[in-house]
Design a protein around this motif. Structure first.
Motif, PDB file in Angstrom:
ATOM      1  N   LEU A 594       0.926  -1.189  -0.043  1.00  0.00           N
ATOM      2  CA  LEU A 594      -0.003   0.074  -0.135  1.00  0.00           C
ATOM      3  C   LEU A 594       0.797   1.296   0.054  1.00  0.00           C
ATOM      4  CD1 LEU A 594      -2.849  -1.154   2.450  1.00  0.00           C
ATOM      5  CD2 LEU A 594      -3.052  -0.852   0.107  1.00  0.00           C
ATOM      6  N   LEU A 614      -3.252  -5.818  -4.661  1.00  0.00           N
ATOM      7  CA  LEU A 614      -4.244  -5.356  -3.763  1.00  0.00           C
ATOM      8  C   LEU A 614      -5.523  -6.286  -4.357  1.00  0.00           C
ATOM      9  CD1 LEU A 614      -4.956  -3.734  -1.478  1.00  0.00           C
ATOM     10  CD2 LEU A 614      -5.414  -1.929  -3.037  1.00  0.00           C
ATOM     11  N   LEU A 626      -6.265  -7.344   4.606  1.00  0.00           N
ATOM     12  CA  LEU A 626      -5.550  -6.252   4.832  1.00  0.00           C
ATOM     13  C   LEU A 626      -5.516  -5.507   6.067  1.00  0.00           C
ATOM     14  CD1 LEU A 626      -8.520  -4.027   2.342  1.00  0.00           C
ATOM     15  CD2 LEU A 626      -6.307  -5.290   1.703  1.00  0.00           C
TER      16      LEU A 626
END
Length: 1004
Positions: A594, A614, A626
């Motif tokens: 991220l 992702l 996540l």
């Protein structure tokens, strides 16, 4: 010549420092007694900083200082002389002298330590800061104890025992030479062994010049013993010997395959040919072991003549032994030539027999390996391996070739030169027995003395089929085959990175993971790049994850752009597997990915791979992965906002746009309540809606699926977007992809959420052909697809649009609705009942009453035409949408009995459409009675929601206008209505209506 006293002490110190450094380096490179010289080298390196300290602070010139430097220099020179001796002399010879070498190395170390102590006394002031370290070093060197390795001492003991016992058999010599060669790192090749023995002879001559008779005698015994080994023999001499033996055989006549021994070759005790003949004082010759046992048993006479023995000493009969050896070799020649003839015949039986015979006399005497090669049998045997289709012959060939080439470089070359490598590789895919023999032969061919044949490894690397065959053996049931195959593969991979890729492509990942762990950065980048391009099924991806690839790839993210790009490509590939997603999360990989994804200035390729990872993490698992390394959830709001922000970039590449949409889709599906508002609040709808017209089909598909998650929040915006016929046509095209039912369901879901009151949109959908696709989804789709299709179809059945209703019914929707009531999901039943209610509301206006007929009782009419008992006219399911004619009542009643919440309510509403607004409800009441609907309706008053109860009470109010129905159900109805009216928590309006119906029943 300049006196040392005239040389400045600083120069002396510099010379000594240089001498120590060079000696320390040289000690590291000694190949014999490595551990001892490694320790000596360490101590010399430890002395270096002491000398530098003295040099830095300018050691005072004094006689004691000069003497200390001189002593230390002499001791270091002694160590250097020992190193030179161990570097330049025969390794075989040095092994024999290992005890002496270790002793000298130990003494040199102690002498240097003692001299260091003298030097430290001369520079006490200078060395004050490191006096403790110098004293400790001096103490350690004085106490140093060096020992030869046990394995070397065992070899020396074995050699001495062989000399003591007068060992003459070739097998003992072969084993001993091999052990010595491996111990000192000498290849087991004739040229190398001959060179070592020649060095022995040189040492013997030098000892003779020094008049060291014991040393000369010992070395001569060693030379005699080791020279009996095959590897010690000169190949030209061996070939010449074979030719001599063949000529002798040919003179003898060459008939048969055996020459009988002379009587003198037979031991009187053993009654067989002797191997190690020794003579007694009487002249009788016997086998050493047998005569020794005879004498040890207390006998003191000649076993052949009975003569008393005055002397019990045993003298080797060298001439007899040589004669016996010559006789044995002649028979070997005969057998080799006989075997050659049998091999050339081509019979499977004779071939196997000949091969077995070759193995036997190679085991008897390994010189036959040379002679078989000289006679040309290797090429013949390899040819048989390539041409024979008999598995027994192939097995026999492989086993025999292994015996022929074992430890024999020339025969190995013959096998390879005659094309044997290809034939052996083909045998790797055969049955377990054949493949075991093949891999063992291949392994031996690849060995080169104590190492590997690099040239042959390179040749083998070009045969990709071989790599695949070897990988297949890894998972076989034969452990030995698996171990040999793995050893070969690991060496192939060590020699060439491309082989790592080849074995990985064949589904063996150990070398690849090892390279990611220990290889240089360039190799790790190459391996990660190769991994990202492989076609891998889920099981293979899982194996890579379990093998530890993921943490290694995540570590690469800390390096440069090239390393990041390669690692992310591999992670994107691995993250397609569910188990690997968990491993990425557990390793703390998600925050790293991220961070890279949301960093403002990052190469496009990095963003693309991060977004793909992702998307994989969230597409099937939502927000489950996540998390950070401690499995704490990440800040979802920030993730969603950043993803929408990326999506808003006008120059975003198509791959990234698609992956971002898929990531958002997975997150929205997993956390709808948290993310719907976030996407909407970030103007996500305005970003996603235009993508419905995007040129990329994958982007369009992802946008439709994402829009289906939250379009209900802004239905007016979506409706406005679909106001043009062109956009409606584009939207309807999503229904045309029958190979993508998930896309069809998402498009239907969007329609189901839009207000049915927009007639213009409904007409545009009709004009664009949406309805047939929806009906087809209802007929053939999955349970979910049917739910979505029903939600969209209902907008085409609004009572105000009778023509559209008729279109829907003519497409066969009624039977599908009935089927859905029987077997569909709860939501499908709800929507089916609601659709039926819409259609049924139009029936009273569409039912045609016959001329001249009045009202009837319970559907009976005086005319011949069968009229609908509910609507009093001519009805059917296609033209008037009659529930009764569609046979829908049993299905609706079934839903009532299932107590299915909202589905039950819609079923009540659908049944209520049968009751006319008129006072006369005979037909409807009787139809409900016959369908068994009244009892489940009364049950709803006990378990239903307030809304459903209200619908039921309204229906009962009309039904109970018919006396016959009241007579049948009045008592039960009163009980249920009384309970309902007395429930204080119930809706006041419902209770009021219940009391009204009770009052109505009291009139009967």
């Amino acid at each position: 010549m300049t006196s040392l006293m005239e040389v400045p002490i600083g120069a002396l110190l510099s010379l000594l420092l240089d001498q120590v450094i060079k000696t320390a380096k040289a000690a590291k490179d000694v190949l014999i007694e490595k551990e001892s010289f490694k320790i000596l080298s360490k101590y010399l390196h430890d002395i270096e900083p002491v000398l530098k300290q003295l040099q830095l602070h300018e050691l005072k010139d004094s006689q004691s200082a000069r003497r200390a430097l001189e002593f230390l220099s002499e001791d270091v020179s002694t160590a250097q002389s020992l190193i030179d001796k161990c570097t330049n002399r025969s390794r075989f010879y040095l092994l024999l002298k290992c005890r002496q070498i270790v002793k000298e190395a130990q003494q040199a170390t102690r002498d240097i330590g003692r001299s260091l102590a003298s030097l430290s006394l001369s520079g006490t002031e200078i060395l004050a800061d490191m006096s403790e370290k110098v004293n400790q070093l001096h103490h350690e060197m004085q106490k140093a104890e060096f020992k030869s390795s046990n394995s070397q001492l065992k070899i020396i003991d074995k050699l001495n025992q062989g000399i003591l016992e007068h060992k003459t058999d070739q097998g003992f010599a072969n084993d001993l030479v091999e052990e010595i060669a491996r111990a000192v790192g000498v290849p087991i090749e004739p040229s190398e062994i001959s060179r070592e023995i020649a060095s022995f002879k040189q040492e013997r001559e030098e000892a003779a010049l020094r008049k060291e008779s014991e040393e000369v005698f010992f070395l001569q015994q060693v030379i005699s013993l080791l020279s009996r080994a095959d590897a010690a023999k000169d190949e030209e001499e061996i070939e010449a010997c074979y030719i001599r033996r063949v000529r002798t055989v040919e003179k003898y006549g060459g008939k048969g395959d055996f020459i009988p021994p002379f009587n003198s070759f037979i031991c009187p005790l053993k009654k067989d040919v002797m191997i190690d003949p020794v003579s007694l004082c009487t002249g009788t010759t016997c086998e050493r072991a047998y005569i020794k046992a005879w004498l040890d048993g207390g006998n003191d006479t000649d076993p052949e003549t009975g003569q008393h023995l005055d002397d019990f000493s045993l003298r080797p009969n060298v001439r007899m032994r040589e004669s016996i050896e010559e006789w044995v070799e002649r028979n070997y020649c005969l057998k080799i030539r006989s075997a050659k003839s049998e091999l050339l015949l081509g019979s499977d039986v004779t071939t196997v027999a000949a091969l077995n015979e070759l193995k036997e006399f190679i085991n008897d005497n390994s010189i036959n390996k040379y002679w078989i090669g000289i006679e040309g049998l290797v090429d013949i045997i390899v040819s048989i391996l390539g041409n024979s289709h008999n598995k027994d012959v192939k097995r026999a060939v492989l086993v025999t070739l292994l015996v022929i080439v074992k430890g024999h470089a020339k025969n190995k070359d013959k096998v390879v030169d005659s094309g044997g490598l290809d034939y052996i590789v083909r045998c790797l895919i055969r049955d377990s027995i054949t493949s075991k023999a093949a891999v063992e032969l291949l392994f031996e061919l690849l060995l080169d003395g104590s190492g590997w044949n690099v040239a042959l490894l390179k040749k083998l690397s070009k045969k990709k089929s071989c790599v695949i065959c070897l990988v297949n053996l890894l998972n076989g049931a034969v452990v030995e085959s698996s171990e040999k195959a793995e050893a070969i593969l690991l060496k192939l991979c060590e020699e060439d990175d491309d082989n790592i890729k080849h074995v990985a492509a064949a589904n063996w990942y150990k070398p690849l993971i090892n390279c990611l762990h220990q290889g240089p950065e360039s190799s790790r980048i190459s391996m990660a790049g190769a991994l990202s391009k492989m076609e891998l099924v889920n099981q293979n991806l899982k194996l890579l994850g379990e093998g530890g690839a993921i943490p290694l790839l995540l570590d690469m993210l800390a390096n440069g752009i090239e390393s990041k790009s390669a690692a992310l490509g591999a992670l994107a590939k691995l993250s397609a597997c569910h188990e690997n997603r968990k491993l990425i999360a557990q390793a703390g990989g998600v925050p790293l990915i991220l961070d890279l994804l949301f960093t403002p200035i990052v190469p496009t390729i990095i963003i693309e791979k991060c977004s793909e990872i992702l998307a994989n993490l969230s597409s099937a698992n939502g927000t489950r992965f996540l998390v950070d390394s401690e499995e704490s959830p990440l800040y979802l709001e920030e993730i969603v906002t950043n993803l929408v922000s990326i999506q808003q970039k006008p120059t975003l590449c198509e791959a990234i746009r698609k992956y971002i949409l898929l990531a958002l889709l997975g997150i929205c599906r997993s956390e709808p309540e948290r993310t719907e508002t976030l996407v909407s609040g970030s103007e996500g709808l305005s970003v996603i809606l235009p993508l419905l017209e995007h040129s990329n089909p994958e982007t369009r598909e992802a946008s439709v699926k994402l829009l289906s998650c939250f379009s209900h929040l802004e239905t007016d915006t979506v409706t406005a977007f679909l106001s043009s016929s062109k956009r409606v046509e584009a939207f309807v095209s999503f229904f045309e992809d029958e190979k993508n039912p998930e896309l069809q369901a998402a498009a239907a879901q969007i329609l189901s959420l839009l207000p049915n009151s927009d007639i213009s949109l409904t007409e545009s959908l009709i004009g664009s052909g949406a309805l047939p696709h929806l009906i087809r989804m209802l007929r053939f789709g999955s349970s979910e697809a049917k739910e979505k299709a029903l939600g969209a179809i209902i907008r085409f059945t609004e009572p105000s649009m009778v023509d559209m209703q008729r279109m829907v019914v003519e497409m066969g929707v009624y039977p599908l609705l009935v089927e859905s009531l029987h077997s569909g999901s709860s939501l499908s039943k709800t929507r089916s009942a609601a659709t039926m209610a819409n259609l049924s509301r139009s029936t009273p206006n569409l039912s045609i009453a016959p001329e001249g007929s009045g009202f009837f009782c319970f559907g009976l009419n005086r005319s011949r035409t069968i009229l609908c008992k509910v609507h009093g006219g001519v009805c059917d399911s296609l033209t008037t949408f009659c529930l009764l004619k569609a046979d829908a009542l049993p299905a609706l009643v079934k839903v009532l009995r299932e107590k299915a919440g909202s589905a039950a309510k819609e079923a009540v509403v659908a049944l209520a459409t049968l009751v006319c607004e008129d006072d006369i409800c005979y037909g409807a009441a009787w139809a409900l009675h016959e369908a068994g609907a009244i009892d489940p309706l009364l049950d709803i008053l006990l378990w239903g929601t307030s809304d459903t109860k209200e619908e039921v009470v309204g229906l009962l109010e009309k039904v109970f206008t018919v006396r016959e129905v009241v007579d049948s159900y009045g008592l039960d109805a009163k009980l249920s209505l009384v309970k309902l009216s007395m429930q204080e928590h119930e809706n006041v309006h419902v209770r009021s209506k219940a009391m009204k119906v009770l009052s109505q029943l009291e009139h009967y």
